[in-house]
Design a protein around this motif. Structure first.
Motif, PDB file in Angstrom:
ATOM      1  N   SER A 151      13.361  29.910  -0.609  1.00 24.02           N
ATOM      2  CA  SER A 151      13.922  28.653  -1.090  1.00 24.02           C
ATOM      3  C   SER A 151      15.378  28.563  -0.672  1.00 24.02           C
ATOM      4  O   SER A 151      16.173  29.469  -0.958  1.00 24.02           O
ATOM      5  N   ALA A 152      15.737  27.470   0.015  1.00 26.31           N
ATOM      6  CA  ALA A 152      17.132  27.276   0.404  1.00 26.31           C
ATOM      7  C   ALA A 152      18.020  27.127  -0.822  1.00 26.31           C
ATOM      8  O   ALA A 152      19.132  27.665  -0.871  1.00 26.31           O
ATOM      9  N   ASP A 153      17.545  26.377  -1.828  1.00 31.55           N
ATOM     10  CA  ASP A 153      18.341  26.216  -3.052  1.00 31.55           C
ATOM     11  C   ASP A 153      18.636  27.573  -3.700  1.00 31.55           C
ATOM     12  O   ASP A 153      19.746  27.821  -4.173  1.00 31.55           O
TER      13      ASP A 153
ATOM     14  N   GLY B 296       0.833  -1.195   0.000  1.00 28.58           N
ATOM     15  CA  GLY B 296       0.000   0.000   0.000  1.00 28.58           C
ATOM     16  C   GLY B 296       0.866   1.242   0.000  1.00 28.58           C
ATOM     17  O   GLY B 296       2.037   1.214  -0.372  1.00 28.58           O
ATOM     18  N   GLU B 297       0.284   2.358   0.429  1.00 29.49           N
ATOM     19  CA  GLU B 297       0.983   3.648   0.346  1.00 29.49           C
ATOM     20  C   GLU B 297       1.557   4.072   1.691  1.00 29.49           C
ATOM     21  O   GLU B 297       0.895   3.978   2.718  1.00 29.49           O
ATOM     22  N   LEU B 298       2.788   4.561   1.661  1.00 26.74           N
ATOM     23  CA  LEU B 298       3.454   5.165   2.817  1.00 26.74           C
ATOM     24  C   LEU B 298       3.602   6.652   2.535  1.00 26.74           C
ATOM     25  O   LEU B 298       4.224   7.041   1.545  1.00 26.74           O
ATOM     26  N   SER B 299       3.032   7.489   3.398  1.00 22.40           N
ATOM     27  CA  SER B 299       3.069   8.936   3.197  1.00 22.40           C
ATOM     28  C   SER B 299       4.150   9.546   4.081  1.00 22.40           C
ATOM     29  O   SER B 299       4.120   9.393   5.306  1.00 22.40           O
ATOM     30  N   LEU B 300       5.106  10.234   3.462  1.00 24.04           N
ATOM     31  CA  LEU B 300       6.243  10.817   4.167  1.00 24.04           C
ATOM     32  C   LEU B 300       6.335  12.311   3.897  1.00 24.04           C
ATOM     33  O   LEU B 300       5.874  12.801   2.862  1.00 24.04           O
ATOM     34  N   SER B 301       6.979  13.017   4.823  1.00 29.88           N
ATOM     35  CA  SER B 301       7.199  14.451   4.670  1.00 29.88           C
ATOM     36  C   SER B 301       8.621  14.780   5.110  1.00 29.88           C
ATOM     37  O   SER B 301       9.131  14.189   6.072  1.00 29.88           O
ATOM     38  N   ALA B 302       9.262  15.737   4.418  1.00 29.61           N
ATOM     39  CA  ALA B 302      10.624  16.133   4.767  1.00 29.61           C
ATOM     40  C   ALA B 302      10.897  17.532   4.229  1.00 29.61           C
ATOM     41  O   ALA B 302      10.255  17.972   3.265  1.00 29.61           O
ATOM     42  N   PRO B 303      11.860  18.256   4.823  1.00 31.43           N
ATOM     43  CA  PRO B 303      12.280  19.534   4.256  1.00 31.43           C
ATOM     44  C   PRO B 303      12.791  19.334   2.828  1.00 31.43           C
ATOM     45  O   PRO B 303      13.304  18.258   2.480  1.00 31.43           O
ATOM     46  N   ILE B 304      12.683  20.372   2.012  1.00 30.36           N
ATOM     47  CA  ILE B 304      12.933  20.220   0.576  1.00 30.36           C
ATOM     48  C   ILE B 304      14.341  19.721   0.271  1.00 30.36           C
ATOM     49  O   ILE B 304      14.524  18.696  -0.399  1.00 30.36           O
ATOM     50  N   VAL B 305      15.363  20.415   0.745  1.00 31.36           N
ATOM     51  CA  VAL B 305      16.730  20.028   0.393  1.00 31.36           C
ATOM     52  C   VAL B 305      17.123  18.733   1.081  1.00 31.36           C
ATOM     53  O   VAL B 305      17.724  17.844   0.473  1.00 31.36           O
ATOM     54  N   PHE B 306      16.783  18.585   2.361  1.00 30.53           N
ATOM     55  CA  PHE B 306      17.108  17.346   3.065  1.00 30.53           C
ATOM     56  C   PHE B 306      16.406  16.168   2.405  1.00 30.53           C
ATOM     57  O   PHE B 306      16.991  15.089   2.274  1.00 30.53           O
ATOM     58  N   GLY B 307      15.183  16.369   1.993  1.00 28.83           N
ATOM     59  CA  GLY B 307      14.461  15.294   1.328  1.00 28.83           C
ATOM     60  C   GLY B 307      15.125  14.875   0.037  1.00 28.83           C
ATOM     61  O   GLY B 307      15.247  13.679  -0.254  1.00 28.83           O
ATOM     62  N   ARG B 308      15.548  15.871  -0.734  1.00 24.40           N
ATOM     63  CA  ARG B 308      16.203  15.554  -2.014  1.00 24.40           C
ATOM     64  C   ARG B 308      17.528  14.837  -1.797  1.00 24.40           C
ATOM     65  O   ARG B 308      17.845  13.875  -2.504  1.00 24.40           O
ATOM     66  N   LEU B 309      18.312  15.288  -0.817  1.00 23.71           N
ATOM     67  CA  LEU B 309      19.649  14.739  -0.618  1.00 23.71           C
ATOM     68  C   LEU B 309      19.664  13.437   0.176  1.00 23.71           C
ATOM     69  O   LEU B 309      20.478  12.550  -0.095  1.00 23.71           O
ATOM     70  N   HIS B 310      18.787  13.321   1.176  1.00 22.11           N
ATOM     71  CA  HIS B 310      18.909  12.219   2.125  1.00 22.11           C
ATOM     72  C   HIS B 310      17.698  11.298   2.207  1.00 22.11           C
ATOM     73  O   HIS B 310      17.850  10.129   2.560  1.00 22.11           O
ATOM     74  N   VAL B 311      16.491  11.806   1.947  1.00 21.90           N
ATOM     75  CA  VAL B 311      15.310  10.940   2.064  1.00 21.90           C
ATOM     76  C   VAL B 311      15.063  10.164   0.778  1.00 21.90           C
ATOM     77  O   VAL B 311      14.652   9.000   0.820  1.00 21.90           O
ATOM     78  N   LEU B 312      15.325  10.768  -0.364  1.00 18.75           N
ATOM     79  CA  LEU B 312      15.132  10.039  -1.623  1.00 18.75           C
ATOM     80  C   LEU B 312      15.956   8.750  -1.693  1.00 18.75           C
ATOM     81  O   LEU B 312      15.449   7.719  -2.168  1.00 18.75           O
ATOM     82  N   PRO B 313      17.230   8.748  -1.226  1.00 15.80           N
ATOM     83  CA  PRO B 313      17.953   7.462  -1.216  1.00 15.80           C
ATOM     84  C   PRO B 313      17.273   6.414  -0.342  1.00 15.80           C
ATOM     85  O   PRO B 313      17.289   5.218  -0.668  1.00 15.80           O
ATOM     86  N   LEU B 314      16.658   6.854   0.769  1.00 13.99           N
ATOM     87  CA  LEU B 314      15.927   5.917   1.620  1.00 13.99           C
ATOM     88  C   LEU B 314      14.710   5.355   0.888  1.00 13.99           C
ATOM     89  O   LEU B 314      14.419   4.154   0.965  1.00 13.99           O
ATOM     90  N   VAL B 315      14.002   6.236   0.202  1.00 12.97           N
ATOM     91  CA  VAL B 315      12.821   5.803  -0.553  1.00 12.97           C
ATOM     92  C   VAL B 315      13.225   4.806  -1.635  1.00 12.97           C
ATOM     93  O   VAL B 315      12.532   3.803  -1.868  1.00 12.97           O
TER      94      VAL B 315
ATOM     95  N   HIS C 285       6.223  14.128   0.365  1.00 13.79           N
ATOM     96  CA  HIS C 285       5.879  15.548   0.256  1.00 13.79           C
ATOM     97  C   HIS C 285       7.047  16.360   0.796  1.00 13.79           C
ATOM     98  O   HIS C 285       7.378  16.279   1.981  1.00 13.79           O
ATOM     99  N   LEU C 286       7.681  17.142  -0.073  1.00 13.25           N
ATOM    100  CA  LEU C 286       8.815  17.974   0.327  1.00 13.25           C
ATOM    101  C   LEU C 286       8.333  19.398   0.566  1.00 13.25           C
ATOM    102  O   LEU C 286       7.801  20.044  -0.333  1.00 13.25           O
ATOM    103  N   SER C 287       8.510  19.865   1.780  1.00 16.75           N
ATOM    104  CA  SER C 287       8.071  21.205   2.153  1.00 16.75           C
ATOM    105  C   SER C 287       8.876  21.661   3.358  1.00 16.75           C
ATOM    106  O   SER C 287       9.180  20.855   4.247  1.00 16.75           O
ATOM    107  N   ASP C 288       9.216  22.943   3.388  1.00 14.28           N
ATOM    108  CA  ASP C 288       9.922  23.495   4.546  1.00 14.28           C
ATOM    109  C   ASP C 288       8.953  23.924   5.633  1.00 14.28           C
ATOM    110  O   ASP C 288       9.363  24.483   6.653  1.00 14.28           O
ATOM    111  N   ARG C 289       7.677  23.672   5.426  1.00  8.02           N
ATOM    112  CA  ARG C 289       6.668  23.910   6.468  1.00  8.02           C
ATOM    113  C   ARG C 289       6.449  22.622   7.241  1.00  8.02           C
ATOM    114  O   ARG C 289       6.234  21.571   6.663  1.00  8.02           O
ATOM    115  N   ASN C 290       6.516  22.714   8.561  1.00  3.41           N
ATOM    116  CA  ASN C 290       6.240  21.543   9.385  1.00  3.41           C
ATOM    117  C   ASN C 290       4.753  21.214   9.325  1.00  3.41           C
ATOM    118  O   ASN C 290       3.915  22.026   9.702  1.00  3.41           O
ATOM    119  N   GLN C 291       4.453  20.034   8.850  1.00  4.03           N
ATOM    120  CA  GLN C 291       3.067  19.628   8.677  1.00  4.03           C
ATOM    121  C   GLN C 291       2.573  18.851   9.892  1.00  4.03           C
ATOM    122  O   GLN C 291       3.347  18.169  10.567  1.00  4.03           O
TER     123      GLN C 291
END
Length: 311
Positions: A220-222, A92-111, A126-132
């Motif tokens: 945007s941090a980038d 099924g589906e796993l829903s995750l959230s992370a800050p934009i740059v951290f998600g791109r650099l560190h969470v995507l390899p986990l995914v 979902h990559l967002s710098d807003r804490n959800q």
């Protein structure tokens, strides 16, 4: 139309604040979402949502119904997790959230590791710098940077990062490097508004906050890092965001001896998700990944951590 489907649609519309956003999340057409809500309101004999051309909002009764629906769906999902057992194969589906740059650099390899290991699993990241808000927004687990408020969430600390100041070698050659935080008032500054929520930059515990007037403020941090690389000014970022640029020589670290305390990096998830096979697989992957690939402290970066000379 299936009653459970209409309830999930209603919750999605309420959380997203729009029919189109809910439709994207549920992978249905906006017309199907609209029809589901219409049928639900007709069956209940009352309006759950107020609609305008720009937004969708809950009515007073809609808010009460939303709370009941969220509890009902959460209990149903929890029942399924318990029946399947903690050692069930993730699916099924796993829903995750992370800050934009951290998600791109560190969470995507986990995914990537998760998807490769579990063919029946899909991930919504979902990559967002807003804490959800995890429960309200239907998120199973999230990465948080910073101190965590006391809550019913389970937290796994995976490392720390630091707030750092960086500038391009060209900027330092042109303007010089500040020797102390007080000298920042004479420099061109770049602020990332999600990191700098006030006009005070804090440094070590013994240093007074410095009131700054950034020449450039970005959401945007980038973009803030790109502006620093172009020589526009000095940017304040988090260490993991600029490590590659510093090691490549595109940016240099400034005022390292005045660095504030480290910022913890944690993975958090609701306690009720602890029995979820999907969340369990994610947490195990996170733990093993950061044991093998820990976040590098600034002091461990190579080449040298020395600051550039002043003019």
């Amino acid at each position: 139309m299936d009653q459970l489907f209409t309830l999930r649609t209603f919750v999605a519309v309420a959380r997203q604040g729009s029919f189109s956003g809910a439709a994207r999340r549920l992978r249905i057409s906006p017309s199907v979402a609209t029809r589901a809500i219409a049928q639900l309101e007709e069956r209940l004999g009352l309006a759950l949502l107020t609609r305008t051309t720009r937004s969708v909002r809950l009515t007073e009764r809609g808010q009460v119904y939303l709370e009941s629906c969220q509890r009902l769906l959460e209990d149903l999902d929890e029942s399924e997790r318990r029946v399947r057992g903690e050692n069930a194969e993730p699916r099924g589906e796993l829903s995750l959230s992370a800050p934009i740059v951290f998600g791109r650099l560190h969470v995507l390899p986990l995914v990537q590791k998760l998807l490769a290991a579990h063919p029946g699993l899909s991930v919504r990241l979902h990559l967002s710098d807003r804490n959800q808000h995890l429960v309200d927004e239907g998120i199973d687990a999230a990465v948080r940077l910073g101190d965590l408020k006391d809550s019913g969430l389970i937290a796994l600390k995976v490392g720390t990062v630091r707030r750092v100041l960086v500038a391009s070698p060209q900027y330092v050659k042109r303007k010089g490097a500040p020797k102390s935080p007080d000298e920042l008032i004479r420099h061109e500054l770049i602020a990332f508004e999600n990191l700098d929520t006030t006009n005070e930059w804090r440094f070590g515990e013994k240093e007074k906050p410095v009131r700054v007037q950034p020449r450039l403020i970005l959401n945007s941090a980038d973009a803030a890092i790109a502006a620093a690389e172009r020589g526009i000014g000095i940017a304040r970022t988090l260490s993991y965001q600029v490590m590659d640029a510093v090691l490549a020589g595109r940016l240099v670290l400034l005022l390292g001896s005045f660095a504030p305390p480290p910022v913890p990096v944690s993975v958090i998830y609701p306690g009720r998700r602890s029995a979820s096979a999907n969340v369990g697989a994610f947490v195990r992957t996170v733990r093993s990944h950061f044991e093998e690939h820990p976040l590098q402290p600034v002091e461990a970066w190579r080449p040298s951590k020395r600051e550039p000379p002043t003019k």
